[in-house]
Scaffold this motif. Structure first.
Motif, PDB file in Angstrom:
ATOM      1  N   ASP A 107     -17.718 -21.854   5.732  1.00 12.05           N
ATOM      2  CA  ASP A 107     -18.205 -20.989   4.658  1.00 12.05           C
ATOM      3  C   ASP A 107     -18.974 -19.781   5.184  1.00 12.05           C
ATOM      4  O   ASP A 107     -18.870 -18.682   4.628  1.00 12.05           O
ATOM      5  CB  ASP A 107     -19.100 -21.795   3.706  1.00 12.05           C
ATOM      6  N   LYS A 111     -17.899 -16.031   4.434  1.00  6.61           N
ATOM      7  CA  LYS A 111     -18.825 -15.111   3.777  1.00  6.61           C
ATOM      8  C   LYS A 111     -18.888 -13.795   4.545  1.00  6.61           C
ATOM      9  O   LYS A 111     -18.935 -12.706   3.951  1.00  6.61           O
ATOM     10  CB  LYS A 111     -20.223 -15.740   3.695  1.00  6.61           C
ATOM     11  N   LYS A 153      -7.702 -23.934  -3.829  1.00  6.48           N
ATOM     12  CA  LYS A 153      -9.080 -24.129  -3.377  1.00  6.48           C
ATOM     13  C   LYS A 153      -9.470 -23.082  -2.340  1.00  6.48           C
ATOM     14  O   LYS A 153     -10.568 -22.513  -2.395  1.00  6.48           O
ATOM     15  CB  LYS A 153      -9.232 -25.546  -2.795  1.00  6.48           C
ATOM     16  N   ASP A 156      -9.934 -19.741  -3.964  1.00  2.00           N
ATOM     17  CA  ASP A 156     -11.216 -19.695  -4.681  1.00  2.00           C
ATOM     18  C   ASP A 156     -12.383 -19.526  -3.713  1.00  2.00           C
ATOM     19  O   ASP A 156     -13.383 -18.870  -4.056  1.00  2.00           O
ATOM     20  CB  ASP A 156     -11.389 -20.974  -5.505  1.00  2.00           C
ATOM     21  N   ARG A 157     -12.295 -20.096  -2.534  1.00  2.75           N
ATOM     22  CA  ARG A 157     -13.357 -19.907  -1.529  1.00  2.75           C
ATOM     23  C   ARG A 157     -13.444 -18.437  -1.113  1.00  2.75           C
ATOM     24  O   ARG A 157     -14.547 -17.904  -0.926  1.00  2.75           O
ATOM     25  CB  ARG A 157     -13.089 -20.781  -0.299  1.00  2.75           C
ATOM     26  N   VAL A 159     -12.543 -15.863  -2.998  1.00  5.06           N
ATOM     27  CA  VAL A 159     -13.116 -15.174  -4.157  1.00  5.06           C
ATOM     28  C   VAL A 159     -14.631 -15.310  -4.159  1.00  5.06           C
ATOM     29  O   VAL A 159     -15.363 -14.335  -4.359  1.00  5.06           O
ATOM     30  CB  VAL A 159     -12.511 -15.731  -5.467  1.00  5.06           C
ATOM     31  N   SER A 160     -15.123 -16.508  -3.912  1.00  5.29           N
ATOM     32  CA  SER A 160     -16.572 -16.742  -3.894  1.00  5.29           C
ATOM     33  C   SER A 160     -17.241 -15.965  -2.773  1.00  5.29           C
ATOM     34  O   SER A 160     -18.348 -15.413  -2.947  1.00  5.29           O
ATOM     35  CB  SER A 160     -16.863 -18.235  -3.734  1.00  5.29           C
ATOM     36  N   ASP A 163     -17.476 -12.405  -3.978  1.00  5.27           N
ATOM     37  CA  ASP A 163     -18.413 -12.268  -5.089  1.00  5.27           C
ATOM     38  C   ASP A 163     -19.866 -12.323  -4.623  1.00  5.27           C
ATOM     39  O   ASP A 163     -20.717 -11.577  -5.121  1.00  5.27           O
ATOM     40  CB  ASP A 163     -18.173 -13.367  -6.133  1.00  5.27           C
ATOM     41  N   VAL A 164     -20.163 -13.204  -3.666  1.00  5.12           N
ATOM     42  CA  VAL A 164     -21.539 -13.360  -3.222  1.00  5.12           C
ATOM     43  C   VAL A 164     -22.032 -12.121  -2.480  1.00  5.12           C
ATOM     44  O   VAL A 164     -23.249 -11.905  -2.346  1.00  5.12           O
ATOM     45  CB  VAL A 164     -21.674 -14.626  -2.331  1.00  5.12           C
ATOM     46  N   GLN A 168     -16.139  -7.824  -6.296  1.00  5.41           N
ATOM     47  CA  GLN A 168     -15.483  -8.499  -7.410  1.00  5.41           C
ATOM     48  C   GLN A 168     -14.089  -8.913  -6.954  1.00  5.41           C
ATOM     49  O   GLN A 168     -13.332  -8.100  -6.429  1.00  5.41           O
ATOM     50  CB  GLN A 168     -15.373  -7.569  -8.628  1.00  5.41           C
ATOM     51  N   ARG A 170     -10.729 -11.952  -7.847  1.00  4.57           N
ATOM     52  CA  ARG A 170     -10.236 -13.031  -8.711  1.00  4.57           C
ATOM     53  C   ARG A 170      -8.930 -13.567  -8.152  1.00  4.57           C
ATOM     54  O   ARG A 170      -8.140 -12.824  -7.540  1.00  4.57           O
ATOM     55  CB  ARG A 170     -10.060 -12.549 -10.142  1.00  4.57           C
TER      56      ARG A 170
END
Length: 545
Positions: A107, A111, A153, A156-157, A159-160, A163-164, A168, A170
């Motif tokens: 992660d 990031k 999954k 989505d990781r 995307v997160s 976003d963090v 933006q 999706r």
């Protein structure tokens, strides 16, 4: 602050200007005060090789600030990633990012990658992300459902992670489809263009609906190629975005890094000119690296020559010490966007002390034509002499006395190396000490020229110079131990020459600096004196020399 920090530490003045002209920073114009001072004027000239001192860095910051103010694009602080509608009414610059093996990327690293994607967008490059996971080994519905769940999954990781970092993004489903036989692949443009138009980064995984509305896995490389074809033929009239799209970068984030190089142990090629090098490389590579190379070659062949491919690792893509001058901390994706160059020049000599790199920059590039020894510049079946003369005059900014030049070199050509349609060239001659042809001849780089519009960009100079140096090893210059050349001491290109030469010498009383690529152990005192005698003796053919 972002532009000043990144541009002043990563780019030369020429590169900063080229970036700002191409990638108009997508930030709104600040209000102008009635009594505000005028923007900082642009310098009348641009030095090609600024030093790295703190004083020079400060001057670069002033220069970059002037460029930004002249474009009216600076804001006092960084806003969230912009939408397409906030950009200038020019091309929308898009990058395709394929991330392989996301499931094995932790992660924290993901990031960091998300932060880089957001910074690319703030710097003018809107991205579409493709997840690249190993396809299921069996085709049963249960195995495919499990693979789909994992792919979603991982999407989505990503995307997160975006976003963090105040971006933006999706996950986009239902974008891809195939016919009943599994091909050809089709893409629904609105599923991608609509999010992009709102500043949202689409993230998709390689799964397509067939004619029976069943999901089937496809390869991520297939998706990259199909998206490349879609974006390269984008029609604004049939799109929610009324601006043309320019696909500028195709980026592969791969744990194995770039295309491996035998010349760089544990490292990768720093730059590949596909037009020149692909056929040789494809016979040297394993399946995985060959797949990356072939996919990027096919994709870049569909795009303008200004587009690039970059292969690097997620670890390097997550680097963020952007204001540091240390090469180790430079983010290769940010650096390439700003400079259109690799972190390390491909024409620099490879030594044990050379830094290892896992990043490869690829361009469709330009073909290289080599005319061997005894070629005549006056032979129209081989050489376009008017184009060659214009190239030399444009590169040097001086008038060539063609008659004088031909009388000296036309009977002793060692090789002529031409890049593309005379975008660059090297004219190498055989010279003899004291003009005595019974003595060992010297391989002399007589003219090294690149069109002004191609100087500092596109890698033309690197490709031509590297071809010449490799020619010594490959027997192009039979019996030559290296290449010798000279340059006026005040020539701004000398810094570039110093970095590539094995040795240099200022010839007393001549105004010339001599350079050579011969290994030190092979340059005896006698040979050194022969080099110097030749460089001092040759009469110039350019007007104000």
């Amino acid at each position: 602050d972002l532009y000043l920090s990144v541009l002043s530490s990563t780019s030369t003045k020429r590169e900063a200007k080229a970036y700002i002209q191409r990638f108009t920073p997508p930030l709104s114009t600040p209000p102008t005060q009635p009594d505000a001072p005028p923007p900082t004027p642009l310098p009348k000239s641009v030095k090609q090789f600024p030093s790295t001192s703190s004083d020079t860095k400060a001057r670069n910051q002033t220069y970059v600030r002037g460029l930004l103010e002249s474009n009216s694009t600076v804001e006092p602080s960084i806003a969230p990633a912009p939408s397409v509608h906030e950009t200038a009414e020019e091309d929308i610059h898009v990058g395709l990012v394929k991330i392989r093996d996301v499931s094995h990327t932790d992660d924290a690293m993901l990031k960091g990658v998300g932060r880089t994607i957001c910074q690319l967008q703030r710097l003018g490059l809107f991205t579409i992300v493709v997840v690249d996971e190993v396809l299921p080994s069996v085709t049963g519905s249960e195995a495919i459902a499990k693979w789909r769940a994992d792919a979603e999954k991982q999407a989505d990781r990503i995307v997160s992670a975006i976003d963090v970092e105040r971006g933006q993004a999706r996950r986009v489903d239902g974008t891809l489809s195939v016919d009943s036989k599994g091909s050809p692949l089709k893409v629904s443009p609105s599923h991608l263009i609509t999010p992009l138009s709102r500043g949202v980064i689409p993230v998709l995984y390689p799964m397509a609906y067939n004619s029976n509305q069943q999901l089937v896995p496809i390869t991520a490389n297939e998706v990259v190629l199909k998206l490349t074809k879609l974006l390269s033929t984008h029609c604004p009239q049939s799109s929610p975005v009324d601006q043309p799209i320019s696909l500028d970068r195709i980026i592969f984030l791969d744990p194995l890094g770039g295309i491996p190089s035998f010349d760089r142990p544990s490292g990768a090629h720093v730059f590949i000119n596909l037009e020149q090098e692909y056929d040789d490389l494809k016979n040297q590579l394993s399946d995985h690296h060959l797949s990356n190379l072939s996919t990027l070659r096919e994709a870049l062949s569909l795009l303008p020559p200004t587009s690039s491919g970059v292969i690097t690792t997620p670890t390097l893509a997550a680097a963020h010490n952007l204001s540091s001058t240390s090469k180790r901390s430079k983010n290769p994706l940010i650096h390439n966007l700003l400079t259109d160059k690799p972190l390390i020049s491909s024409s620099l000599p490879v030594q044990l002390s050379s830094p290892a790199t896992l990043t490869t920059l690829l361009k469709h590039g330009i073909p290289i034509t080599i005319y061997p020894s005894h070629t005549k510049l006056t032979d129209p079946s081989k050489i376009n002499l008017p184009r060659l003369a214009l190239l030399i005059e444009d590169s040097f900014g001086k008038k060539l006395d063609l008659e004088h030049y031909l009388s000296r070199v036309d009977n002793n050509i060692a090789a002529v190396i031409v890049a593309g349609d005379y975008e660059g060239a090297a004219i190498v001659t055989w010279e003899y000490p004291s003009e005595d042809k019974t003595r060992q001849r010297v391989c002399y780089l007589d003219k090294f020229a690149v069109l002004k519009r191609s100087q500092g960009t596109g890698g033309v100079a690197d490709v031509v110079f590297k071809t010449m140096v490799e020619g010594v090893r490959n027997g192009l210059f039979e019996g030559a131990e290296g290449v010798v050349w000279r340059s006026r001491r005040w020539n701004p290109v000398n810094k570039w020459y110093f970095e590539r030469a094995k040795g240099t010498y200022k010839i007393p009383g001549s105004g010339w600096t001599m350079f050579w690529t011969t290994q030190d152990a092979e340059v005896s005192q006698k040979r050194f004196e022969e080099y110097a005698e030749i460089c001092a003796r040759i009469e110039p053919s350019l007007s104000d020399e």
